[in-house]
Structures are given as structure tokens and as C-alpha cells.
Design an enzyme around this catalytic site. Structure first.
Site, PDB file in Angstrom:
ATOM      1  N   ARG A 166      28.330 -31.029   0.853  1.00 22.65           N
ATOM      2  CA  ARG A 166      27.791 -30.514  -0.419  1.00 22.65           C
ATOM      3  C   ARG A 166      27.869 -31.576  -1.523  1.00 22.65           C
ATOM      4  O   ARG A 166      28.139 -31.257  -2.692  1.00 22.65           O
ATOM      5  CB  ARG A 166      28.518 -29.250  -0.884  1.00 22.65           C
ATOM      6  CG  ARG A 166      28.547 -28.131   0.111  1.00 22.65           C
ATOM      7  CD  ARG A 166      27.208 -27.455   0.314  1.00 22.65           C
ATOM      8  NE  ARG A 166      27.334 -26.457   1.342  1.00 22.65           N
ATOM      9  CZ  ARG A 166      27.018 -26.667   2.638  1.00 22.65           C
ATOM     10  NH1 ARG A 166      26.527 -27.831   3.031  1.00 22.65           N
ATOM     11  NH2 ARG A 166      27.168 -25.705   3.513  1.00 22.65           N
ATOM     12  N   SER A 237      26.262 -18.589  -3.339  1.00 22.91           N
ATOM     13  CA  SER A 237      27.695 -18.913  -3.367  1.00 22.91           C
ATOM     14  C   SER A 237      28.006 -19.611  -4.696  1.00 22.91           C
ATOM     15  O   SER A 237      27.425 -20.645  -4.990  1.00 22.91           O
ATOM     16  CB  SER A 237      28.059 -19.863  -2.225  1.00 22.91           C
ATOM     17  OG  SER A 237      27.672 -19.311  -1.008  1.00 22.91           O
ATOM     18  N   GLU A 334      30.208 -24.472  -7.190  1.00 23.75           N
ATOM     19  CA  GLU A 334      29.042 -25.133  -6.616  1.00 23.75           C
ATOM     20  C   GLU A 334      27.923 -25.143  -7.665  1.00 23.75           C
ATOM     21  O   GLU A 334      27.071 -26.026  -7.682  1.00 23.75           O
ATOM     22  CB  GLU A 334      28.613 -24.334  -5.383  1.00 23.75           C
ATOM     23  CG  GLU A 334      27.612 -25.024  -4.533  1.00 23.75           C
ATOM     24  CD  GLU A 334      27.272 -24.208  -3.312  1.00 23.75           C
ATOM     25  OE1 GLU A 334      28.110 -24.112  -2.397  1.00 23.75           O
ATOM     26  OE2 GLU A 334      26.168 -23.649  -3.281  1.00 23.75           O
TER      27      GLU A 334
END
Ligand code: NAP
Length: 339
Positions: A166, A237, A334
């Protein structure tokens, strides 16, 4: 001011969390010329730039953004097919799921596990989007970028993108002047099913496996776990799954033997934050005011109208504090802050 730029544009309709104040300026960019004009305008007026795809991973501040938002709408998909390989250049503003659906309909292997993820193709290399054992870094061989320092377009190799979990060059200081213009994926015409993740393992003995079968399974799983952002404010998320030292994992497993843990490096492991939020912290479905953690998947934050960005921010801090106080794990967001 270039024609593609509008002043005082409300940001809420541009993000899937559906909150936020106004952008001082917003440029809707559909060509390289417009991109160049908009960047030039930001330089001349000394305004900060924020590159926006479809706003599915962004929390826009209630105070808005005192700069120029670049709403990247570059379109186009160019396939080159050989006997063994498929090469496709996709413009940054293309919707990822439409590209996945199209490549799957053509019978090509590679993108099927990434079905049903909201967002644009240009956003995928930024955080190396991944799902069910596939990351875009596995498929990307080059990324074409507009360099805001030199005002030129150039290509970066996969190595130059510095992909990690990520993460990529684009999230760090040395890559922040680069705007993704096009992404080059290499797909396969021969079967390459990736079915190691628990949710997909039941397909391993399917003799008629195709990219479409996998796409359909992923859509069915995700539809159960993730709310429909057309209906509820959400950014999928909200937090990343933590990567923590193995010694810390061992301590946690003594208390929570069922905690899902996956090897990451020689010294670290990835743990399921959904499990920690739900089973360890009892936060699945936790709600305060207009903000909560989704009933079917605790990693997903949901915002009900009339939630504000401040409320979401405060709620997310509270969740992070609770997780830290119970597990000593510092969780990271995130979602990116706009403004
Ligand atoms: P999940 O399937 O419940 O998995 C939770 C965590 O366990 C994830 O970190 C996942 O790793 C890991 N995991 C599960 N099975 C694994 C295996 N066989 N080997 C290694 N690691 C394994 O996750 P979820 O929250 O419902 O999300 C479904 C998928 O969508 C996951 O792959 C998740 O990462 C992905 N997703 C990606 C983004 C993004 O790219 N921004 C956003 C939301 C969800 P991975 O994270 O490596 O998959």
C-alpha cells in the site's frame, strides 16, 4: 484563468465520504494540455495542488482546500495483444472496475482479483492497490507521469515506482511532484488464477475457472462486506492492516490465539485489523453520532448524513486510541486528508 478551472467548488460531491467544504479552485482535466495549463496556473498563483481521482480514498476538510484540486478525467485504453501477453496502457481517469470488467470480458488474466474496487486507474500505483493476493505492482511495468517541476511527461519503470505494501514513491516527498497520466499493465492470455486467499480457496478445484468466475466471486464477497458508497458515505477500508514486529505478534497470539497473522518480512507480520477491531476491541458496529464502523466489516468507516469531516476525524482518532490502549498497535489511516 484556463477554461477547465472553476472557483469555489464544493468538494463533498467529489468524494465517496460525501463531506467537506469548498476548493478555492477545481480543474477538470481531460487532456494533457489542460493538465499543463492547470499546473501552470497553480504555479503562477502559488497555490498548492491536490490530485483527485474519484475521491474514494479521501477525507475532505470541512474548511475546504485553499488551493487547486486537479480532478483527473483523462480517458483511454490501448490494448496490444500477442500470443502470450497483453499489454494495455490505461489513462489515469479511467474507472478501475470498468477496466477490470473489460479485460475480464476479453478473457485476459491479471486484474480479476481487483474487481469491485472503487477509484480510478491513476490512483492505483499511488498506494499499490491490492486485493485477494494481487497488487497492481504485480501487473504494472511502467507509469507515465507529468512532472510538475520540469513540466514534462516521462515514464517510470516498475522499479522506479518503489512499490511496497500500500505504498510507492508517489506517497513520499521525492515523488509528490509527479502526477500519474497513464499506467501500463501486462496481463496474460494463459490462465494465472490467484486463489490462495481464504475467501477464494473454494474455487481451487473448479475445472472451469475463468477470470469471469473469479470476478463474480470477488464481487459477491465484497458486496457482502462493503457498503454501497452510492448510498452511504464511506471510503472503504479507512485504516491499513498493521505490519508489526513478530515479537509483538507472539505476545498478541498468547491472548488472542485466533488472530489472523500473515508473514510479511523476516522480522514483521501483517495482522488483520478487522479481527482486532471486532474480536479484540469489540468495535464492530461501534457508532458515535453520525459516524460508525460498518456492521459487516469493522475496517470500513461509514458516515451517515449529516456527518462532517471533523466528526469523522474525531471518531477515527477515538478508534485508533482504543486500539492502541488495548493492543499497543498504532494504526495508520489509508484515507488521505484533503485540506
Ligand atoms: P481480508 O480478506 O479480511 O484480509 C484481512 C487481512 O489479512 C489483509 O491484510 C490481507 O492481506 C490479509 N490476508 C488474508 N488472507 C491472506 C493470505 N492468504 N495471505 C496473506 N495475507 C492475507 O480483508 P478485507 O478487509 O475484507 O479486504 C479484502 C481485500 O481487499 C484484502 O485483500 C484487502 O487488502 C483488500 N483491500 C485493499 C485496499 C487497497 O488496496 N487500498 C482497500 C481495501 C481492501 P492483504 O491486505 O495483503 O490483502
Amino acid at each position: 484563468m484556463p477554461a477547465c478551472i472553476k472557483a469555489d467548488v464544493p468538494l463533498a460531491p467529489f468524494t465517496t465520504l460525501k463531506v467537506g467544504g469548498k476548493a478555492r479552485f477545481l480543474a477538470t482535466v481531460t487532456s494533457l494540455v489542460e493538465l499543463q495549463e492547470a499546473v501552470q496556473f497553480a504555479h503562477e498563483t502559488s497555490l498548492p495542488l491536490f490530485v483527485l481521482g474519484s475521491g474514494s480514498n479521501v477525507l475532505a476538510s470541512d474548511q475546504g482546500f485553499a488551493g487547486l484540486v486537479l480532478y483527473v478525467q483523462l480517458q483511454g485504453c490501448e490494448y496490444t495483444v500477442t500470443d502470450t501477453e497483453v499489454s494495455v496502457w490505461v489513462a489515469a481517469g479511467e474507472n478501475l472496475d470498468r477496466v477490470v470488467a473489460d479485460s475480464v470480458a476479453r478473457g485476459f488474466w491479471g486484474l480479476e482479483n481487483l474487481s469491485h474496487i472503487p477509484g480510478t486507474v491513476g490512483a492505483t500505483p499511488i498506494q499499490n492497490v491490492g486485493a485477494y493476493g494481487v497488487e497492481v505492482a504485480d501487473l504494472i511495468t511502467a507509469v507515465e507521469v507529468f512532472d510538475c517541476l520540469t513540466h514534462t511527461v516521462r515514464q517510470l519503470s516498475r522499479e522506479e515506482c518503489q512499490f511496497a505494501y500500500r505504498d510507492s514513491l508517489f506517497k513520499h516527498l521525492e515523488g509528490q511532484h509527479l502526477i500519474v497520466v497513464r499506467v501500463h499493465f501486462v496481463l496474460s492470455v494463459t490462465p494465472t488464477p490467484r486463489l490462495t486467499y481464504g475467501d477464494l480457496q473454494s474455487l481451487q478445484n473448479n475445472p472451469d475457472i475463468t477470470p469471469q468466475v473469479i470476478r463474480d466471486a470477488v464481487i459477491a464477497i465484497r458486496s457482502k462486506k462493503f457498503p454501497d458508497w452510492h448510498v452511504i458515505g464511506t471510503a472503504g477500508s479507512f485504516f491499513k492492516n498493521p505490519i508489526i514486529p513478530i515479537e509483538q505478534v507472539v505476545q498478541l497470539q498468547k491472548l488472542y490465539p485466533e488472530l489472523p497473522v500473515y508473514p510479511y518480512s523476516d522480522t514483521t507480520s501483517k495482522v488483520s485489523l478487522a479481527y482486532i477491531l471486532d474480536k479484540v476491541c469489540g468495535l464492530k458496529g461501534f457508532k458515535q453520532g453520525n459516524v460508525g464502523l460498518f456492521e459487516a466489516q469493522a475496517l470500513v468507516l461509514v458516515a451517515y448524513t449529516p456527518a462532517t469531516a471533523d466528526e469523522i476525524d474525531t471518531f477515527a482518532r477515538l478508534v485508533a486510541e482504543k486500539v492502541y490502549s488495548i493492543t499497543a498497535i498504532s494504526i495508520e489511516r489509508e484515507v488521505r486528508m484533503l485540506g
